[in-house]
Design an enzyme around this catalytic site. Structure first.
Site, mmCIF file in Angstrom:
data_model
loop_
_atom_site.group_PDB
_atom_site.id
_atom_site.type_symbol
_atom_site.label_atom_id
_atom_site.label_comp_id
_atom_site.label_asym_id
_atom_site.label_seq_id
_atom_site.Cartn_x
_atom_site.Cartn_y
_atom_site.Cartn_z
ATOM 1 N N TYR A 163 0.600 -1.331 -0.020
ATOM 2 C CA TYR A 163 0.008 -0.159 -0.138
ATOM 3 C C TYR A 163 1.034 1.370 -0.001
ATOM 4 O O TYR A 163 2.015 1.276 0.190
ATOM 5 C CB TYR A 163 -1.040 -0.049 0.972
ATOM 6 C CG TYR A 163 -0.313 0.254 2.439
ATOM 7 C CD1 TYR A 163 -0.551 1.595 3.235
ATOM 8 C CD2 TYR A 163 0.550 -0.503 3.204
ATOM 9 C CE1 TYR A 163 0.205 1.791 4.300
ATOM 10 C CE2 TYR A 163 0.992 -0.337 4.502
ATOM 11 C CZ TYR A 163 0.736 0.873 5.017
ATOM 12 O OH TYR A 163 1.445 1.141 6.205
ATOM 13 N N LYS A 184 6.444 -1.643 1.984
ATOM 14 C CA LYS A 184 5.073 -1.095 2.668
ATOM 15 C C LYS A 184 4.020 -2.079 2.673
ATOM 16 O O LYS A 184 3.185 -1.767 1.764
ATOM 17 C CB LYS A 184 4.911 0.212 2.027
ATOM 18 C CG LYS A 184 4.116 1.057 2.973
ATOM 19 C CD LYS A 184 4.079 2.483 2.401
ATOM 20 C CE LYS A 184 2.825 3.349 3.324
ATOM 21 N NZ LYS A 184 3.356 3.626 4.485
ATOM 22 N N GLU A 235 12.529 2.554 14.685
ATOM 23 C CA GLU A 235 11.600 3.339 14.216
ATOM 24 C C GLU A 235 10.277 3.288 15.046
ATOM 25 O O GLU A 235 10.285 2.737 16.000
ATOM 26 C CB GLU A 235 10.976 3.101 12.726
ATOM 27 C CG GLU A 235 10.422 1.757 12.240
ATOM 28 C CD GLU A 235 10.268 1.615 11.015
ATOM 29 O OE1 GLU A 235 9.967 2.534 10.030
ATOM 30 O OE2 GLU A 235 10.161 0.491 10.356
ATOM 31 N N LEU A 248 10.907 1.481 7.499
ATOM 32 C CA LEU A 248 10.251 2.023 6.196
ATOM 33 C C LEU A 248 11.014 3.306 5.617
ATOM 34 O O LEU A 248 11.079 4.217 6.517
ATOM 35 C CB LEU A 248 8.825 2.156 6.505
ATOM 36 C CG LEU A 248 8.034 2.688 5.249
ATOM 37 C CD1 LEU A 248 7.962 1.691 4.112
ATOM 38 C CD2 LEU A 248 6.634 3.296 5.663
#
Length: 279
Positions: A33, A144, A176, A200
């Site tokens: 996505y 992702k 993260e 990411l």
């Protein structure tokens, strides 16, 4: 007015958008996505988002021959010129006639896109609380993927403890947030973990580094030990729809003076000005 969405070449009401229960996205989470902000109808860093999308698609062996212009043409009817929105795009491997882990030989990907209003994130200006948790996700966090259960469970644990985000720890260093990239100010220098399979590659992350370089804010990409993070004068988390959010409390301890710090204030001003310059 009924909200319109895009599904496999057609624009239709959200309530009418349906996919097969044998879609591999539904059965396996076999898809990726992308989330793309649009300010007053203008898509933000679209080429960068599509580059990341293509990297994710290649990472799951599902390349699509769509150009940036093709994607923009799909998104444009979903946007309004009088508000801030984001596009949610999801691509799955599509319907297969039977449930099988192996890739089907012939398949048509499912492409779905919708828009939603960007609403101010609570704490974006005043700051949020966060906790650190062991990173229990898979090893390909640079893709992702729609398989977000690991992220969901970690963020929910943070919410259960009265915090807005979980900052994830691997082998004694932080990587993260459960739904964000991480920044820390250590000895006056802005630091963020380097790109790797563990994080990411955030578009807002890249914009922050570009703005830091352009405005002489010292920065580097380097690993951040958990102990160092606990001694940071400022901590931020960043994402496309939340932008840059200061963390004022970590693991029950005040960060800095317990207020958004001066470097965050400057960077937030720079980001808002940069967004305005693109309109």
């Amino acid at each position: 007015m009924t909200e319109q969405v895009y599904l496999n070449g057609a624009y239709l009401p959200l309530t009418d958008a349906k996919v097969s229960v044998l879609d591999r996205g539904f059965l396996f989470g076999d898809g990726v996505y992308e989330v793309i902000p649009a300010y007053k109808g203008r898509l933000f860093r679209l080429e960068d988002h599509i580059t990341r999308l293509n990297n994710s698609l290649n990472g799951i062996r599902l390349p699509l021959p769509h150009s940036v212009a093709d994607w923009e043409g799909i998104f444009r009817p979903l946007l309004a010129d009088d508000r801030d929105q984001y596009i949610y795009l999801q691509v799955t491997r599509g319907y297969a006639p039977k449930r099988d882990h192996g890739f089907p030989e012939q398949i048509v990907p499912t492409i779905f896109a919708m828009s939603a209003e960007i609403k101010p994130f609570a704490g974006r200006v005043d700051g949020i609380k966060a906790i650190t948790l062991d990173d229990t996700r898979w090893q390909l966090c640079n893709i992702k993927a729609i398989t977000l259960l690991g992220n969901i469970l970690l963020r929910q644990e943070a919410l259960d403890q009265g915090c807005a985000e979980a900052i994830l720890v691997r082998n004694g260093y932080v990587v993260e947030g459960a739904a964000s990239n991480l920044f820390a100010v250590l000895d006056g220098e802005l630091i963020t973990p380097p790109k790797s399979h563990e994080i990411l590659p955030g578009i807002t992350r890249d914009v922050i580094l570009e703005l830091a370089a352009a405005h002489n804010i010292p920065y580097q990409e380097d690993i951040i030990a958990l102990e160092a993070l606990h001694n940071a004068s400022e901590i931020w988390v960043a994402s496309s729809t939340r932008e840059i959010v200061p963390v004022i409390e970590l693991d029950g301890q005040q960060v800095g003076d317990g207020k958004p710090g001066p470097i965050w204030n400057r960077m937030d001003d720079l980001l808002q000005a940069y967004k305005t310059s693109l309109s």
